[in-house]
Design a protein around this motif. Sequence first.
Motif, short mmCIF file in Angstrom:
data_model
loop_
_atom_site.label_atom_id
_atom_site.label_comp_id
_atom_site.label_asym_id
_atom_site.label_seq_id
_atom_site.Cartn_x
_atom_site.Cartn_y
_atom_site.Cartn_z
N GLY A 22 -55.83 14.38 -22.27
CA GLY A 22 -55.23 13.79 -22.11
C GLY A 22 -54.40 14.95 -21.67
N ARG A 46 -51.71 11.40 -28.43
CA ARG A 46 -51.84 10.77 -27.49
C ARG A 46 -50.33 9.94 -27.66
NH1 ARG A 46 -56.62 8.25 -26.86
NH2 ARG A 46 -58.61 9.50 -27.90
N CYS A 96 -59.60 14.51 -26.15
CA CYS A 96 -59.72 14.16 -27.20
C CYS A 96 -60.48 13.06 -27.45
CB CYS A 96 -58.30 13.79 -26.76
SG CYS A 96 -57.95 11.91 -28.47
#
Length: 191
Positions: free
Chosen positions: A87, A107, A75
């Motif tokens: 992530g 997120r 990301c």
Amino acid sequence: MDKNVIRQRLLELRSSLKETAVHSASRCIVESLLGLEQWKNAGEVLLYWPIRNEVDIRPLLTEALSSDKKLFMPCCRRDEPGIMDFGVVRAEKDLISGSFGIKEPCRSRCEFPDAVSPDLILVPGVGFDRNGFRIGFGGGYYDRFLARPQKDGFLSVGICYSFQIVDGFPHEPWDQPVELICTDKELIWRN
């Protein structure tokens, strides 16, 4: 030869690929990767979402999600060019459209550990040489990640079509080679 010239030529070739050629070559690459002991034994993998005719490794995402593997995906930080966070993805619904139109972990839904050191990382590239050096888009995202200390046995794998193997481009001091390149025609281990 200049990296920008090579990059442009390879991107033009890649964008001209027909869907059937992408599918066929990608299937060969995925099968090669699934046959690697390092894939079979990996507890944590870092994969990417393919865009613009990149090798389609999405079957590996499906395989990782349906197995006991912990799946990380990059990301990009919007306010810090060249920096990625990673992530933990547990389902495809955890992905959203992010930087450069690439699907990335959301997120608000995904865990983003401070330290990430997967057993295996797949690295997309515009081109590679036989020593594992890569031509990307020039942002240094993967070079920064690969320069971090990694766990023993860590394997970085460059992913590309066979026509993307080129020699004779310059290397910068910060360039980080991958250990293995997987194409639709061969596996190239770095010496």
